[in-house]
Design an enzyme around this catalytic site. Sequence first.
Site, PDB file in Angstrom:
ATOM      1  N   ASP A 105      61.696  14.733  44.224  1.00  0.00           N
ATOM      2  CA  ASP A 105      62.284  13.743  43.326  1.00  0.00           C
ATOM      3  C   ASP A 105      62.053  12.352  43.882  1.00  0.00           C
ATOM      4  O   ASP A 105      61.964  12.160  45.091  1.00  0.00           O
ATOM      5  CB  ASP A 105      63.788  13.986  43.112  1.00  0.00           C
ATOM      6  CG  ASP A 105      64.260  13.468  41.757  1.00  0.00           C
ATOM      7  OD1 ASP A 105      64.537  14.291  40.866  1.00  0.00           O
ATOM      8  OD2 ASP A 105      64.322  12.223  41.581  1.00  0.00           O
ATOM      9  N   GLU A 164      61.397  24.741  28.556  1.00  0.00           N
ATOM     10  CA  GLU A 164      62.580  25.389  29.134  1.00  0.00           C
ATOM     11  C   GLU A 164      63.687  25.457  28.080  1.00  0.00           C
ATOM     12  O   GLU A 164      63.921  24.516  27.349  1.00  0.00           O
ATOM     13  CB  GLU A 164      63.050  24.584  30.362  1.00  0.00           C
ATOM     14  CG  GLU A 164      64.213  25.191  31.084  1.00  0.00           C
ATOM     15  CD  GLU A 164      64.012  26.678  31.373  1.00  0.00           C
ATOM     16  OE1 GLU A 164      63.024  27.032  32.043  1.00  0.00           O
ATOM     17  OE2 GLU A 164      64.837  27.487  30.906  1.00  0.00           O
ATOM     18  N   LEU A 208      66.962  26.727  28.977  1.00  0.00           N
ATOM     19  CA  LEU A 208      68.268  26.960  29.609  1.00  0.00           C
ATOM     20  C   LEU A 208      69.331  26.039  29.016  1.00  0.00           C
ATOM     21  O   LEU A 208      69.029  24.948  28.523  1.00  0.00           O
ATOM     22  CB  LEU A 208      68.183  26.786  31.121  1.00  0.00           C
ATOM     23  CG  LEU A 208      67.790  25.420  31.724  1.00  0.00           C
ATOM     24  CD1 LEU A 208      68.916  24.411  31.663  1.00  0.00           C
ATOM     25  CD2 LEU A 208      67.328  25.603  33.142  1.00  0.00           C
ATOM     26  N   LEU A 221      77.970  28.388  15.320  1.00  0.00           N
ATOM     27  CA  LEU A 221      78.657  28.259  14.028  1.00  0.00           C
ATOM     28  C   LEU A 221      80.099  27.793  14.225  1.00  0.00           C
ATOM     29  O   LEU A 221      80.952  28.106  13.408  1.00  0.00           O
ATOM     30  CB  LEU A 221      78.647  29.608  13.292  1.00  0.00           C
ATOM     31  CG  LEU A 221      77.432  29.925  12.418  1.00  0.00           C
ATOM     32  CD1 LEU A 221      77.675  31.196  11.618  1.00  0.00           C
ATOM     33  CD2 LEU A 221      77.087  28.779  11.462  1.00  0.00           C
ATOM     34  N   GLY A 268      82.932  21.408  14.875  1.00  0.00           N
ATOM     35  CA  GLY A 268      83.441  20.535  15.930  1.00  0.00           C
ATOM     36  C   GLY A 268      83.102  19.085  15.654  1.00  0.00           C
ATOM     37  O   GLY A 268      82.835  18.714  14.499  1.00  0.00           O
ATOM     38  N   CYS A 274      69.851  17.010  25.015  1.00  0.00           N
ATOM     39  CA  CYS A 274      68.659  17.523  24.313  1.00  0.00           C
ATOM     40  C   CYS A 274      68.663  17.319  22.799  1.00  0.00           C
ATOM     41  O   CYS A 274      67.737  16.710  22.267  1.00  0.00           O
ATOM     42  CB  CYS A 274      68.476  19.000  24.636  1.00  0.00           C
ATOM     43  SG  CYS A 274      68.003  19.266  26.360  1.00  0.00           S
TER      44      CYS A 274
HETATM   45  N1  LIG Z   1      69.104  19.320  30.499  1.00  0.00           N
HETATM   46  C1  LIG Z   1      68.867  20.382  29.779  1.00  0.00           C
HETATM   47  O1  LIG Z   1      69.760  21.151  29.431  1.00  0.00           O
HETATM   48  C2  LIG Z   1      67.449  20.701  29.330  1.00  0.00           C
HETATM   49  C3  LIG Z   1      67.180  21.962  28.781  1.00  0.00           C
HETATM   50  C4  LIG Z   1      65.881  22.247  28.390  1.00  0.00           C
HETATM   51  C5  LIG Z   1      64.882  21.293  28.529  1.00  0.00           C
HETATM   52  N2  LIG Z   1      65.186  20.070  29.055  1.00  0.00           N
HETATM   53  C6  LIG Z   1      64.093  19.100  29.217  1.00  0.00           C
HETATM   54  O2  LIG Z   1      63.715  19.075  30.594  1.00  0.00           O
HETATM   55  C7  LIG Z   1      63.335  17.755  30.980  1.00  0.00           C
HETATM   56  C8  LIG Z   1      64.180  17.300  32.160  1.00  0.00           C
HETATM   57  O3  LIG Z   1      65.516  17.220  31.748  1.00  0.00           O
HETATM   58  P1  LIG Z   1      66.709  17.033  32.783  1.00  0.00           P
HETATM   59  O4  LIG Z   1      67.957  17.116  32.014  1.00  0.00           O
HETATM   60  O5  LIG Z   1      66.496  17.953  33.929  1.00  0.00           O
HETATM   61  O6  LIG Z   1      66.424  15.538  33.262  1.00  0.00           O
HETATM   62  P2  LIG Z   1      67.130  14.702  34.437  1.00  0.00           P
HETATM   63  O7  LIG Z   1      67.147  13.301  33.978  1.00  0.00           O
HETATM   64  O8  LIG Z   1      68.407  15.387  34.826  1.00  0.00           O
HETATM   65  O9  LIG Z   1      66.129  14.857  35.678  1.00  0.00           O
HETATM   66  C9  LIG Z   1      64.857  14.271  35.744  1.00  0.00           C
HETATM   67  C10 LIG Z   1      64.558  13.997  37.222  1.00  0.00           C
HETATM   68  O10 LIG Z   1      63.184  13.637  37.377  1.00  0.00           O
HETATM   69  C11 LIG Z   1      63.092  12.666  38.395  1.00  0.00           C
HETATM   70  N3  LIG Z   1      61.775  11.985  38.283  1.00  0.00           N
HETATM   71  C12 LIG Z   1      61.333  11.164  37.302  1.00  0.00           C
HETATM   72  N4  LIG Z   1      60.053  10.782  37.547  1.00  0.00           N
HETATM   73  C13 LIG Z   1      59.675  11.380  38.692  1.00  0.00           C
HETATM   74  C14 LIG Z   1      58.478  11.395  39.471  1.00  0.00           C
HETATM   75  N5  LIG Z   1      57.377  10.719  39.079  1.00  0.00           N
HETATM   76  N6  LIG Z   1      58.450  12.102  40.613  1.00  0.00           N
HETATM   77  C15 LIG Z   1      59.542  12.791  41.020  1.00  0.00           C
HETATM   78  N7  LIG Z   1      60.706  12.838  40.318  1.00  0.00           N
HETATM   79  C16 LIG Z   1      60.778  12.138  39.176  1.00  0.00           C
HETATM   80  C17 LIG Z   1      64.302  11.800  38.171  1.00  0.00           C
HETATM   81  O11 LIG Z   1      64.632  11.050  39.318  1.00  0.00           O
HETATM   82  C18 LIG Z   1      65.365  12.840  37.810  1.00  0.00           C
HETATM   83  O12 LIG Z   1      66.049  13.295  38.966  1.00  0.00           O
HETATM   84  C19 LIG Z   1      63.492  16.903  29.735  1.00  0.00           C
HETATM   85  O13 LIG Z   1      62.264  16.811  29.067  1.00  0.00           O
HETATM   86  C20 LIG Z   1      64.475  17.681  28.891  1.00  0.00           C
HETATM   87  O14 LIG Z   1      64.325  17.449  27.521  1.00  0.00           O
HETATM   88  C21 LIG Z   1      66.435  19.768  29.468  1.00  0.00           C
END
Ligand SMILES: NC(=O)c1ccc[n+]([C@@H]2O[C@H](COP(=O)([O-])OP(=O)(O)OC[C@H]3O[C@@H](n4cnc5c(N)ncnc54)[C@H](O)[C@@H]3O)[C@@H](O)[C@H]2O)c1
Length: 434
Positions: A30, A151, A153, A253, A256, A263
């Site tokens: 990160d 993903e 989750l 369903l 709320g 997302c």
């Molecule tokens: N949060 C969810 O429930 C969920 C579920 C499914 C899919 N997604 C998708 O997954 C992706 C990530 O979501 P998230 O919630 O984990 O995001 P987040 O903001 O929690 O985490 C992203 C991380 O990436 C790091 N980062 C950014 N640029 C970087 C780089 N060049 N090198 C290293 N680290 C870097 C940031 O510092 C941050 O810690 C998104 O596209 C989201 O839509 C999220």
Amino acid sequence: MRIAMIGTGYVGLVSGVCFSDFGHDVTCVDKAEEKITMLQAGKVPIYEPGLDVLMAKNVAAGRLSFTNDLVSAVDGADAVFIAVGTPTRRGDGHADLTYVMAAAEEIAHAMTGYTVVITKSTVPVGTNRKVREVIKAANPKAEFDVASNPEFLREGAAIDDFMRPDRVVVGVESDRAADVMAEIYRPLYLRDFPILTTDLESAEMIKYAANAFLAAKITFINEIAGLCERTGADVKEVSRGIGLDGRIGNKFLHAGPGYGGSCFPKDTAALARIGQDHAFPMQITETVMRVNDAVKKRMIEKIREACGDSFNGKTVAVLGVTFKPNTDDMRDAPSLTIVPALIGGGAKVRVVDPQGKSEGEELLPGVEWVDDPYAAAMGADAIVLLTEWNEFRALNLSQMADAMKSPRMVDLRNIYSRDKALKSGFETYVGVGR
Ligand SMILES: NC(=O)c1ccc[n+]([C@@H]2O[C@H](COP(=O)([O-])OP(=O)(O)OC[C@H]3O[C@@H](n4cnc5c(N)ncnc54)[C@H](O)[C@@H]3O)[C@@H](O)[C@H]2O)c1
């Protein structure tokens, strides 16, 4: 397999930890130094049930490590996952791909030997091809394939979702990349979880289509809830009645305060934008977004009405501000629309949330954070149940009502019944769609 996971947010960290638990050798990267410092010290920067234990187990086994140094993590890796954020771009609703493309370029310079670069972030159709172009341009000699692995989750149940998924979607263009992906997910494949292999574009589209569909389902029942209120029907009964139909299903369903979170809002906006870009408007999704905004506003009116048509001078206790229970994530939570409206109308707002304070303190200026729902109810004019944490599901309602100045409850998650609330001493009980 040697895996580098770029981005250690809600998705990257959970995925990295779970892949290491599959037996792979995982390095999580990160940019945020404070996150990596915490992780290296064995602390989890987010709240996700069970993650701390699984992380400690795999660090101790020597399969999982954390670094700020992308180059060392990518050097020699078989697979590099991009799991950085794709927030809404300011102004136009597009997914902001700045972080994805920046990561792709860094990876291009760091990879050695054949590498599969996999986008796990949610990205618009066509992005994986752009990632390939970026890598090619930055390192013309690189030997690599791209793959799409969206993903699914859910925060709060992320480990179970990752370890026991409904399906894994893998978009690939070569057998070689397909083999690497099959090796990575072998533990799931062996246990008969469906692994769906598609082309890149279909994999990218599946993620948006899934989220837009779920957002539509929630919004549909929220709209039915509004009509129930006008007609005397009870949306809980209606949900049960339609959910038992196997073609409909009972999940998503629950009426709320409108969907929020990290997302659905951004992914519906991005899908609408993709449709516009291709001169094929996503009319259902666009309507869902509009209706969802209206639902949130309707909630404010509900609370105002319960407060005697004015927030001015009232003390309101809000139970739950994260976008759902079991997470500390506040991104696009309905509370960010509702709480400022209460404060703007002159209310004093007390907030109770088991995990929301660290994120919420900055996002909800002017509220008073209280640890305990009974303390929050003391002398209050109304309580608003906004996020259905387990802690709020079995409150002693008589104790709450006794503590309040005027015992009024606005239950935006339909946890309690009017009967029970009134019998416990509440003078007003307002639910959603009942
Ligand atoms: N949060 C969810 O429930 C969920 C579920 C499914 C899919 N997604 C998708 O997954 C992706 C990530 O979501 P998230 O919630 O984990 O995001 P987040 O903001 O929690 O985490 C992203 C991380 O990436 C790091 N980062 C950014 N640029 C970087 C780089 N060049 N090198 C290293 N680290 C870097 C940031 O510092 C941050 O810690 C998104 O596209 C989201 O839509 C999220």
